[in-house]
Design a protein around this motif. Structure first.
Motif, PDB file in Angstrom:
ATOM      1  N   ILE A  49       0.848  -1.187   0.000  1.00 30.22           N
ATOM      2  CA  ILE A  49       0.000   0.000   0.000  1.00 30.22           C
ATOM      3  C   ILE A  49       0.886   1.241   0.000  1.00 30.22           C
ATOM      4  CG2 ILE A  49      -1.762   1.241   1.333  1.00 30.22           C
ATOM      5  CD1 ILE A  49      -2.150  -1.819   2.560  1.00 30.22           C
ATOM      6  N   ASP A  50       0.658   2.114  -0.973  1.00 33.54           N
ATOM      7  CA  ASP A  50       1.408   3.368  -1.081  1.00 33.54           C
ATOM      8  C   ASP A  50       1.028   4.249   0.113  1.00 33.54           C
ATOM      9  OD1 ASP A  50       2.748   5.637  -1.878  1.00 33.54           O
ATOM     10  OD2 ASP A  50       1.934   5.636  -3.915  1.00 33.54           O
ATOM     11  N   ARG A  51       1.995   4.514   0.993  1.00 37.16           N
ATOM     12  CA  ARG A  51       1.676   5.292   2.182  1.00 37.16           C
ATOM     13  C   ARG A  51       2.890   6.068   2.680  1.00 37.16           C
ATOM     14  NH1 ARG A  51      -1.619   2.449   6.521  1.00 37.16           N
ATOM     15  NH2 ARG A  51      -3.159   2.614   4.878  1.00 37.16           N
ATOM     16  N   ASP A  52       2.657   7.327   3.003  1.00 36.21           N
ATOM     17  CA  ASP A  52       3.660   8.187   3.640  1.00 36.21           C
ATOM     18  C   ASP A  52       4.988   8.208   2.892  1.00 36.21           C
ATOM     19  OD1 ASP A  52       1.794   8.740   5.666  1.00 36.21           O
ATOM     20  OD2 ASP A  52       2.442   7.001   6.841  1.00 36.21           O
ATOM     21  N   GLY A  53       4.924   8.285   1.575  1.00 34.46           N
ATOM     22  CA  GLY A  53       6.142   8.360   0.777  1.00 34.46           C
ATOM     23  C   GLY A  53       6.880   7.044   0.658  1.00 34.46           C
ATOM     24  N   GLY A  54       6.278   5.968   1.102  1.00 32.00           N
ATOM     25  CA  GLY A  54       6.891   4.650   1.032  1.00 32.00           C
ATOM     26  C   GLY A  54       5.819   3.595   0.826  1.00 32.00           C
TER      27      GLY A  54
END
Length: 149
Positions: free
Chosen positions: A95-100
């Motif tokens: 899951i694409d999250r918080d720049g990572g």
């Protein structure tokens, strides 16, 4: 009761999902953080094979391949009566999250609490190494995961 016999892990990796996905599927990238040999056939029914640092061979077949988002594959160990090939299922969501990437992993189909504990320890070890490798750091030479006596 079998619902409880699974390993759940979640970790944030400071790399985009496409990078993490590559480290989970490309044999050359896989062996940078886990095992000594890997073979993957990236389609439903395709082979998942990993030779571990201890010489054990994990074998399964891909059930789901959704590039950069999800993998699901059967899992087990050659010659292992408790966890034979195909007896377990590993599901990984990216899951694409918080720049990572937030990696969520569930390993189900384990036969008992002792196998859950051992696989949980192994996944903790290897997901830490994956997080290092996917961000360009060298996780170092791998050794067998130490099991509690």
């Amino acid at each position: 009761m079998t619902e409880l016999l699974m390993v759940r892990r979640e970790t944030h990796i400071a790399a985009p999902p496409a990078t993490v996905f590559a480290f989970l599927t490309d044999p050359e990238k896989i062996i940078s953080w886990m095992g000594t040999e890997a073979e993957t056939e990236m389609h439903p029914g395709g082979l998942y094979l990993l030779k571990g640092v201890n010489g054990r061979v994990a074998r399964g077949a891909f059930r789901e391949v959704v590039p950069v988002h999800r993998l699901a594959y059967s899992f087990g160990w050659d010659g292992d009566e408790d966890v034979p090939p195909g007896s377990g299922l590993v599901e990984i969501d990216l899951i694409d999250r918080d720049g990572g990437t937030l990696l969520r992993m569930v390993h189900s189909g384990l036969p008992n609490a002792a196998q859950c504990a051992g696989h949980d320890k192994g996944w903790a070890h290897y997901l830490g190494r994956l997080a290092m490798a996917a961000t360009g750091r060298n996780p170092g030479i791998d050794g067998p995961v130490k099991r509690d006596a």
